[in-house]
Design an enzyme around this catalytic site. Structure first.
Site, PDB file in Angstrom:
ATOM      1  N   TYR A 477      71.124  -1.986  40.948  1.00  0.00           N
ATOM      2  CA  TYR A 477      70.685  -0.908  41.847  1.00  0.00           C
ATOM      3  C   TYR A 477      71.643  -0.750  43.027  1.00  0.00           C
ATOM      4  CZ  TYR A 477      67.656   2.035  44.694  1.00  0.00           C
ATOM      5  OH  TYR A 477      67.153   3.067  45.453  1.00  0.00           O
ATOM      6  N   SER A 557      68.085   6.252  39.899  1.00  0.00           N
ATOM      7  CA  SER A 557      68.057   6.761  41.268  1.00  0.00           C
ATOM      8  C   SER A 557      69.388   6.436  41.955  1.00  0.00           C
ATOM      9  CB  SER A 557      66.854   6.183  42.017  1.00  0.00           C
ATOM     10  OG  SER A 557      66.634   6.853  43.222  1.00  0.00           O
ATOM     11  N   ASP A 641      60.690  15.585  39.111  1.00  0.00           N
ATOM     12  CA  ASP A 641      61.293  14.620  40.043  1.00  0.00           C
ATOM     13  C   ASP A 641      61.614  15.335  41.352  1.00  0.00           C
ATOM     14  OD1 ASP A 641      62.633  12.670  41.412  1.00  0.00           O
ATOM     15  OD2 ASP A 641      63.975  12.132  39.769  1.00  0.00           O
ATOM     16  N   HIS A 677      60.027  10.846  39.198  1.00  0.00           N
ATOM     17  CA  HIS A 677      61.081   9.869  39.466  1.00  0.00           C
ATOM     18  C   HIS A 677      60.829   8.541  38.764  1.00  0.00           C
ATOM     19  CE1 HIS A 677      64.681   8.962  41.648  1.00  0.00           C
ATOM     20  NE2 HIS A 677      64.161   7.894  42.210  1.00  0.00           N
TER      21      HIS A 677
END
Length: 712
Positions: A477, A557, A641, A677
């Site tokens: 991430y 993301s 989203d 999302h």
């Protein structure tokens, strides 16, 4: 129509090796280009797919349909896709139960029988009794795409406020029901976003935004957040405005009430890190909000109050966090007194039973300590093993609490903890078709490009050959101070039990080593994040776990940005890439929904010429190389989203296909409908997504998984 010749695996070969392939034709939809440009500090930047930002137009809808048709046709050609989905479904079909929490006379807990789209909230007075259904989110919609967004009890447990999320959107609508009778009241509170519901007497505080224009609900910038108080039994139009900042439209707020209902705290944010903090004495009708800390350079939250004293968790002058005490009448930082000092490990805190529980991350693994309200250490809490423990919170009068423990090979298990004695006992452990003794987890430390040591977890079956041919899934991430910790995933088991390796590096930008680790992956240091990820892939290849032909990259993301930037920088690193719901246009992200809040991590193209050039240098949509050979890419996004609007993924996929029409590997986009999302996604949609990703990865690696060979 553009054409691509790609190679597909012959599904009837036996060995888990590269297979002989045959050529097929893949036709990408033609995507219209417009003459749209922007000028940043004298630099002209073309944006030919700007029209795809209009998510409500028929033209965009037709493009989505055409892209999904191509992607679905490709995926349907994978012979073992049904077997992958069947195994994912089989593994997912076990009873999953959350840690209980006490609410009045009842214990409440969430339970999913196995394949229910949404978990159901149950309650019971004694665990020996048959639980009763308290709230079933599966009844919110016929297809399971409406999820429970949040839930909060009034202090006397007379009322329950709950919010729902429709189709994965961040927008919430709240309702109120009588806790005992489960009778729904007429209250309906709309346009709530990024907010809890904090009760005070016969109502609650919450944040909402103004109602957006019709058609702009999922894309318009979220500005002018306001805190309101809603009284039970009244229309939302009667709600009282409590706090706002009309001079600063980017401000967002959180409101919380102390457990004794003495104080109201207001948190003010402009980004994803750093906040101001204010307090109001609710026992004094004449009192006003008093600043505790102003400015957005640091993070602070209230742990609890002890009479007139406030107990505050902060990283001010303590990058790994500390806990301080201060009187509410003079609450500013010069009066703070250390209560639990900073250590070399990152710390968070919660309370239960008149105790403070601190959770420390030690190389991304959990350790728990228990303190009294004077900051005296009571004990180190013995945990069931090395992994992730959470849930050490409860009410002041609680004598016990329930916490969860998990790791990569330990399913989410619930333990009961006696606050006085410090004894833990197993409350519930799930039963599923999985033998943890067949797998091993290790943590390694590898060296990034600039010499920084980065930790990485690696999970696989025991006894794998280090021959460079193991299909390997590299996930990370790297942003917003978010820490990646060991956790269990039934979907991941399908990858592991078929000979795959799972690797998760704790790269910079996250919070694993405190604010300094976070800052080292932000703004003008953001490329450190991508270099850390690339170095993780190189480590796995150099150590013989895998090779570029068997490596898949995944991130969602901010992690979607990570994957998009990585394959632009190193298109040769991996065979397959999944940039999911990613931030792909770094020059315009701030113009949509909550995007402006990400500037604390990213900076914006409007800040300065230096910042613009830096963002432009790695923005995924702007750095696609027409001369490079890209891995097999499957971009994923969803039509609802409104966190990272799907236009990011639309423009990125269109640019990939336009600039690399003859790429030997497919460049596809998968667009989910009635999803957002990620939060609240139905079980059915989750299984379908994972089945498509695993199938796509194996197929493009030329690998037939063991589960498919059993069917031959």
């Amino acid at each position: 129509m553009k054409k691509l010749t790609y190679l597909v695996a012959i599904a009837l070969l036996w060995a888990c090796q590269p297979q002989e392939r045959q050529a097929l034709d893949l036709n990408y939809p033609e995507t219209k280009k417009t003459d749209t440009t922007d000028i940043y500090f004298g630099t002209e930047v073309s944006d030919p797919y700007r029209w795809l930002e209009d998510d409500t137009s028929d033209e965009t809808a037709n493009w989505v349909t055409a892209q999904n048709q191509v992607t679905n046709a490709y995926l349907s050609n994978i012979d073992f896709r049904d077997e992958v989905k069947a195994r994912l479904t089989e593994l997912e079909d076990y009873e999953k139960v959350s840690a209980p929490f006490k609410g009045g006379d009842y214990y409440y807990f969430y339970k999913n029988d196995g394949l229910q789209n949404q978990s159901i909230l149950y309650r019971v007075k004694n665990f020996e009794d048959e639980p009763e259904v308290f709230l079933d989110p599966n009844s919110f919609s016929d297809d399971g795409t409406t999820a429970l967004g949040g839930l909060s009890f009034s202090d006397d447990y007379k009322y329950t406020a709950y919010s729902i999320s429709e189709g994965g959107s961040d927008w919430r609508t709240a309702f109120i029901m009588h806790t005992e009778t489960k009778e729904l009241l007429s209250d309906k509170i709309k346009w709530i976003k990024f907010s809890g519901m904090s009760w005070y007497k016969d109502g609650f505080y919450y944040q909402r935004f103004d109602e957006p224009k019709e058609g702009d609900e999922l894309s318009a910038a979220n500005q002018y957040g306001k805190v309101y108080y809603h009284k039970v039994g009244t229309d939302q139009s009667k709600d009282k405005l409590i706090y706002s900042n009309p001079d600063n439209p980017e401000n967002r707020f959180g409101a919380s009430v102390s457990e004794d209902e003495r104080f109201l705290f207001i948190y003010s944010y402009t980004g994803t890190s750093g906040n101001e903090l204010y307090v109001k004495d609710l026992s004094d009708p004449a009192s006003d909000f008093r600043p505790i800390i102003t400015g957005f350079e640091n993070d602070h939250y209230i742990v609890d109050n002890d009479g007139d004293d406030l107990i505050i968790h902060t990283n001010l002058e303590a990058p790994n966090n500390r806990i301080v005490r201060v009187n509410y009448k003079n609450p500013t930082s010069e009066n703070w007194v250390d209560m639990i000092p900073e250590t070399e490990n990152v710390m968070t805190a919660s309370t239960a039973g008149g105790n403070i529980f601190t959770s420390y991350l030690i190389d991304a693994k959990t350790a728990i300590k228990q303190y009294d309200y004077q900051g005296n250490l009571i004990r180190d809490v013995d945990l069931p093993g090395i992994g992730t423990a959470s849930g050490f919170g409860g009410a002041l009068e609680d004598e016990e609490l329930f916490y969860s423990f998990t790791s990569f090979t330990v399913p989410y298990s619930v333990y009961k903890y006696d606050i006085s004695s410090g004894e833990s006992e197993l409350h519930r452990r799930p039963e599923l078709d999985f033998n943890p003794d067949e797998y091993e987890t290790k943590q390694v430390f590898y060296t990034s490009k600039d010499g920084t040591k980065v930790p990485m977890f690696i999970v696989h079956k025991k006894g794998i050959e280090m021959n460079g041919k193991n299909p390997t899934w590299l996930y990370s991430y790297g942003g917003f101070n978010i820490s990646l910790k060991p956790s269990f995933s039934t979907s991941r088991l399908v990858w592991l039990e078929n000979g795959g390796v799972f690797a998760m590096p704790n790269i910079r930008g996250g919070g694993e080593y405190g604010e300094e680790w976070h800052k080292a992956g932000t703004k003008l240091q953001k490329i450190n994040v991508f270099e850390d990820f690339i170095a993780a892939g190189e480590y796995l290849i150099n150590e013989g776990y895998t090779s570029s032909d068997y490596l898949a990259l995944q991130g969602g993301s901010n992690g979607g940005l990570l994957v998009g930037a990585t394959i632009n920088m190193r298109p040769d690193l991996a065979k397959v890439a999944f940039p999911m719901v990613g931030v792909m246009d770094m020059l315009r992200y701030q113009h949509f929904t909550i995007g402006r809040a990400w500037a604390a991590d990213y900076g914006t193209s409007e800040d300065s010429e230096e910042m613009f050039k830096y963002l432009y240098s790695y923005s995924p949509v702007h750095n696609i190389d027409p001369d490079a050979t890209y891995p097999a890419v499957m971009v994923t996004t969803a039509d609802h989203d409104d966190r990272v609007v799907p236009a990011h993924s639309f423009k990125y996929a269109a640019t990939l296909q336009e600039k690399n029409p003859d790429n030997p590997n497919p460049l596809l986009i998968r667009i989910e409908t009635k999803a957002g999302h990620g939060a609240g996604m139905s079980t059915e949609k989750r299984i379908e997504l994972n089945a498509d990703m695993y199938s796509y990865a194996w197929y493009n690696m030329g690998v037939i998984p063991e589960l498919a060979k059993k069917k031959m």
